[in-house]
Motif scaffolding. Structure first.
Motif, PDB file in Angstrom:
ATOM      1  N   TYR A   4      40.371   8.498 -73.354  1.00 45.06           N
ATOM      2  CA  TYR A   4      40.627   7.131 -73.545  1.00 45.06           C
ATOM      3  C   TYR A   4      41.411   6.767 -74.916  1.00 45.06           C
ATOM      4  O   TYR A   4      41.058   7.610 -76.009  1.00 45.06           O
ATOM      5  CB  TYR A   4      39.512   6.185 -73.592  1.00 45.06           C
ATOM      6  N   ARG A   5      42.383   5.874 -74.837  1.00 44.84           N
ATOM      7  CA  ARG A   5      43.002   5.802 -76.129  1.00 44.84           C
ATOM      8  C   ARG A   5      43.291   4.287 -76.012  1.00 44.84           C
ATOM      9  O   ARG A   5      43.930   3.693 -74.971  1.00 44.84           O
ATOM     10  CB  ARG A   5      44.237   6.380 -76.114  1.00 44.84           C
ATOM     11  N   LEU A  78      33.982   4.071 -70.483  1.00 45.79           N
ATOM     12  CA  LEU A  78      33.529   2.715 -71.093  1.00 45.79           C
ATOM     13  C   LEU A  78      32.726   2.015 -70.135  1.00 45.79           C
ATOM     14  O   LEU A  78      33.481   1.309 -69.164  1.00 45.79           O
ATOM     15  CB  LEU A  78      34.687   1.864 -71.949  1.00 45.79           C
ATOM     16  N   SER A  79      31.595   1.876 -70.192  1.00 43.90           N
ATOM     17  CA  SER A  79      30.853   1.096 -69.011  1.00 43.90           C
ATOM     18  C   SER A  79      30.312  -0.329 -69.375  1.00 43.90           C
ATOM     19  O   SER A  79      29.718  -1.266 -68.681  1.00 43.90           O
ATOM     20  CB  SER A  79      29.619   1.938 -68.542  1.00 43.90           C
ATOM     21  N   GLY A  80      30.477  -0.929 -70.694  1.00 48.59           N
ATOM     22  CA  GLY A  80      30.213  -2.207 -71.197  1.00 48.59           C
ATOM     23  C   GLY A  80      31.100  -3.135 -70.980  1.00 48.59           C
ATOM     24  O   GLY A  80      32.345  -2.776 -70.652  1.00 48.59           O
ATOM     25  N   PRO A  82      34.319  -5.456 -72.270  1.00 48.72           N
ATOM     26  CA  PRO A  82      35.034  -5.375 -73.263  1.00 48.72           C
ATOM     27  C   PRO A  82      34.835  -6.135 -74.791  1.00 48.72           C
ATOM     28  O   PRO A  82      35.406  -5.912 -75.741  1.00 48.72           O
ATOM     29  CB  PRO A  82      36.326  -5.936 -72.729  1.00 48.72           C
ATOM     30  N   ASP A  83      34.152  -7.397 -74.332  1.00 46.56           N
ATOM     31  CA  ASP A  83      33.685  -8.056 -75.801  1.00 46.56           C
ATOM     32  C   ASP A  83      32.792  -7.321 -76.599  1.00 46.56           C
ATOM     33  O   ASP A  83      32.740  -7.697 -77.792  1.00 46.56           O
ATOM     34  CB  ASP A  83      32.971  -9.445 -75.253  1.00 46.56           C
ATOM     35  N   GLY A  84      32.278  -6.154 -76.152  1.00 46.38           N
ATOM     36  CA  GLY A  84      31.543  -5.393 -77.255  1.00 46.38           C
ATOM     37  C   GLY A  84      32.223  -4.367 -77.881  1.00 46.38           C
ATOM     38  O   GLY A  84      31.428  -3.527 -78.482  1.00 46.38           O
ATOM     39  N   ARG A  85      33.477  -4.347 -77.562  1.00 52.32           N
ATOM     40  CA  ARG A  85      34.419  -3.463 -78.293  1.00 52.32           C
ATOM     41  C   ARG A  85      34.991  -4.011 -79.416  1.00 52.32           C
ATOM     42  O   ARG A  85      36.219  -4.616 -79.325  1.00 52.32           O
ATOM     43  CB  ARG A  85      35.264  -2.645 -77.226  1.00 52.32           C
ATOM     44  N   VAL A  86      34.628  -3.482 -80.754  1.00 50.40           N
ATOM     45  CA  VAL A  86      35.263  -4.469 -81.889  1.00 50.40           C
ATOM     46  C   VAL A  86      35.173  -3.298 -82.968  1.00 50.40           C
ATOM     47  O   VAL A  86      34.545  -2.500 -83.260  1.00 50.40           O
ATOM     48  CB  VAL A  86      34.540  -5.653 -82.145  1.00 50.40           C
ATOM     49  N   ILE A  87      35.952  -3.855 -84.096  1.00 46.02           N
ATOM     50  CA  ILE A  87      35.808  -3.207 -85.506  1.00 46.02           C
ATOM     51  C   ILE A  87      35.035  -4.193 -86.078  1.00 46.02           C
ATOM     52  O   ILE A  87      35.099  -5.204 -86.385  1.00 46.02           O
ATOM     53  CB  ILE A  87      37.298  -2.919 -85.992  1.00 46.02           C
ATOM     54  N   GLY A  88      34.115  -3.558 -86.898  1.00 42.69           N
ATOM     55  CA  GLY A  88      33.029  -4.334 -88.047  1.00 42.69           C
ATOM     56  C   GLY A  88      33.619  -4.247 -89.438  1.00 42.69           C
ATOM     57  O   GLY A  88      34.503  -3.333 -89.720  1.00 42.69           O
ATOM     58  N   THR A  89      33.575  -5.098 -90.030  1.00 43.14           N
ATOM     59  CA  THR A  89      34.096  -5.257 -91.383  1.00 43.14           C
ATOM     60  C   THR A  89      32.904  -5.369 -92.409  1.00 43.14           C
ATOM     61  O   THR A  89      31.697  -5.834 -92.083  1.00 43.14           O
ATOM     62  CB  THR A  89      35.090  -6.279 -91.706  1.00 43.14           C
ATOM     63  N   THR A  90      33.270  -5.011 -93.676  1.00 40.85           N
ATOM     64  CA  THR A  90      32.309  -5.267 -94.891  1.00 40.85           C
ATOM     65  C   THR A  90      31.664  -6.496 -94.749  1.00 40.85           C
ATOM     66  O   THR A  90      30.555  -6.479 -95.539  1.00 40.85           O
ATOM     67  CB  THR A  90      32.675  -4.942 -96.122  1.00 40.85           C
ATOM     68  N   LEU A  97      38.966  -5.252 -80.483  1.00 41.67           N
ATOM     69  CA  LEU A  97      39.891  -4.230 -79.842  1.00 41.67           C
ATOM     70  C   LEU A  97      40.476  -4.818 -78.391  1.00 41.67           C
ATOM     71  O   LEU A  97      39.927  -5.698 -77.644  1.00 41.67           O
ATOM     72  CB  LEU A  97      38.950  -2.857 -79.412  1.00 41.67           C
ATOM     73  N   PRO A  98      41.739  -4.219 -77.744  1.00 38.68           N
ATOM     74  CA  PRO A  98      42.299  -4.569 -76.616  1.00 38.68           C
ATOM     75  C   PRO A  98      41.327  -4.228 -75.300  1.00 38.68           C
ATOM     76  O   PRO A  98      40.428  -3.211 -75.416  1.00 38.68           O
ATOM     77  CB  PRO A  98      43.421  -3.547 -76.671  1.00 38.68           C
ATOM     78  N   ALA A  99      41.265  -5.083 -74.440  1.00 34.84           N
ATOM     79  CA  ALA A  99      40.365  -4.985 -73.378  1.00 34.84           C
ATOM     80  C   ALA A  99      40.873  -3.824 -72.607  1.00 34.84           C
ATOM     81  O   ALA A  99      39.966  -3.077 -71.996  1.00 34.84           O
ATOM     82  CB  ALA A  99      40.302  -6.373 -72.503  1.00 34.84           C
ATOM     83  N   ALA A 100      42.128  -3.611 -72.511  1.00 33.41           N
ATOM     84  CA  ALA A 100      42.773  -2.329 -71.769  1.00 33.41           C
ATOM     85  C   ALA A 100      43.014  -1.385 -72.558  1.00 33.41           C
ATOM     86  O   ALA A 100      43.257  -1.335 -73.557  1.00 33.41           O
ATOM     87  CB  ALA A 100      43.993  -2.997 -70.816  1.00 33.41           C
ATOM     88  N   TRP A 101      42.759  -0.074 -72.119  1.00 30.02           N
ATOM     89  CA  TRP A 101      42.756   1.067 -72.689  1.00 30.02           C
ATOM     90  C   TRP A 101      43.640   1.904 -71.910  1.00 30.02           C
ATOM     91  O   TRP A 101      43.573   1.863 -70.579  1.00 30.02           O
ATOM     92  CB  TRP A 101      41.525   1.807 -73.034  1.00 30.02           C
ATOM     93  N   LYS A 102      44.299   3.067 -72.246  1.00 33.46           N
ATOM     94  CA  LYS A 102      45.028   3.966 -71.833  1.00 33.46           C
ATOM     95  C   LYS A 102      44.019   5.283 -71.281  1.00 33.46           C
ATOM     96  O   LYS A 102      43.079   5.507 -72.090  1.00 33.46           O
ATOM     97  CB  LYS A 102      46.112   4.551 -72.348  1.00 33.46           C
TER      98      LYS A 102
END
Length: 358
Positions: A4-5, A78-80, A82-90, A97-102
């Protein structure tokens, strides 16, 4: 195996603050990279992936996130949501992150058994022991109470060896060869039966009862009547605790009472009938809501049928059941059986199977 990418563009401020990659659940075994740097991996489908990302790995501009996933099920990956795929910050913010992955499918691996990493989930191999039992070595205990079995349903024969080994191991580790061991028998859940058949939960309950019966310092708390066929976590824990306490009074504290529910002693042919004798009946067996006990089966090898059954003192009589080819009897042999046979002091008879004698 699949790859996945995806890519995400970050500002200089975002790249400097980014320190976590959150991907939600992944089915099943993943290794994950950010810009070519491995940031984590896990091996359990229900665990949400949250990987710490070292400073400097995220860059201003385009960032590539790649995952290699070995699926453990029919879907995988990726089974969850897309709303749960994020980058967290300090500073506690998130960058979506994009909802669609290659996705590119890789090798197909068949008949591959991969255990989860011991550090990955609480019940991985050795984790519970090393985290919760080993630190207690050196202490002394009045008793051990064991409430488990759901995860082993489907491996009842194996459990007949595992449970006695567990009891022996704890007694050796703690230096208490006669440590009382109380077992809460697996309760009822899921499938009710309309005809006799196989039951992994019944097999497990029978294995627990057998282990206790063969151990001079063990007691059994039957919970068959307080389960919930719609909920694997039944709520009537107080009743389970009371039954374990009763077993403790007999096994650990030496009180002259029956440790728990009635248990079968023998099943013999008597003319045309089969008579099953029990001990610890609390003054005599009783049936609720009927003058007959439901849930009894007579079996000729692997072929079983329901049998009429009537409680009589310390026995249950199966009228007309003593056919020449009958090899054994069973009771409560379903994942979630309906039962109504109790002792005189209101304790349920648990699942069992017993060879018949003539």
């Amino acid at each position: 195996m699949a790859w996945y990418r995806t890519a995400v563009t970050l500002t200089e401020a975002q790249a400097k603050a980014a320190n976590t990659l959150r991907l939600g659940p992944v089915d099943t075994y993943d290794s994950t990279w950010v810009n070519g740097v491995r940031v984590g991996g896990a091996s359990t489908p229900w665990i949400w992936r949250e990987y710490a990302v070292p400073a400097g790995v995220f860059k201003p501009g385009r960032n590539v996130i790649a995952m290699r996933v070995l699926s453990g099920g029919q879907g995988g990956g990726l089974s969850g949501s897309p709303d749960g795929r994020v980058i967290g910050t300090t500073d506690g913010q998130t960058i979506a992150l994009p909802a669609a992955w290659k996705v590119q499918r890789g090798s197909v691996l068949r008949n591959l058994a991969v255990p989860p990493a011991p550090w990955d989930v609480p019940n991985s191999l050795t984790t519970l022991y090393n985290g919760m039992i080993a630190p207690l070595v050196g202490y002394k205990f009045k008793l051990a109470a064991w409430y488990q079995g759901e995860a082993n349903a489907g491996a009842g024969q194996e459990y007949r060896a595992l449970l006695p080994l567990l009891m022996r191991d704890w007694r050796q580790r703690f230096g208490q060869p006669a440590l009382p061991f109380l077992v809460a028998q697996l309760t009822s859940f899921a499938g009710t039966a309309k005809a006799p058949g196989q039951s992994s939960w019944a097999e497990l309950r029978d294995a627990q009862a057998e282990a206790v019966a063969r151990d001079a310092h063990a007691g059994l708390a039957v919970t068959l009547d307080v389960g919930d066929r719609f909920d694997i976590h039944p709520t009537q824990k107080t009743v389970v605790g009371e039954r374990l306490a009763r077993a403790a009074r007999a096994v650990a504290y030496g009180e002259k009472i029956a440790p728990g529910s009635p248990s079968p002693v023998s099943a013999r042919h008597s003319g045309k009938d089969i008579v099953i004798t029990f001990r610890d009946t609390g003054g005599g067996l009783a049936t609720y809501s009927s003058d007959r006990a439901i849930g009894f089966e007579v079996c000729a090898g692997a072929s079983c049928r329901y049998a009429d059954a009537r409680a009589a003192g310390d026995t249950v009589v199966l009228p007309g059941a003593a056919a020449a080819n009958v090899t054994h009897v069973r009771y409560g042999w379903a994942d979630a059986p309906f039962v109504n046979l109790f002792s005189g002091d209101d304790l349920p008879v648990g699942t069992f199977q017993l060879e018949t004698t003539k």
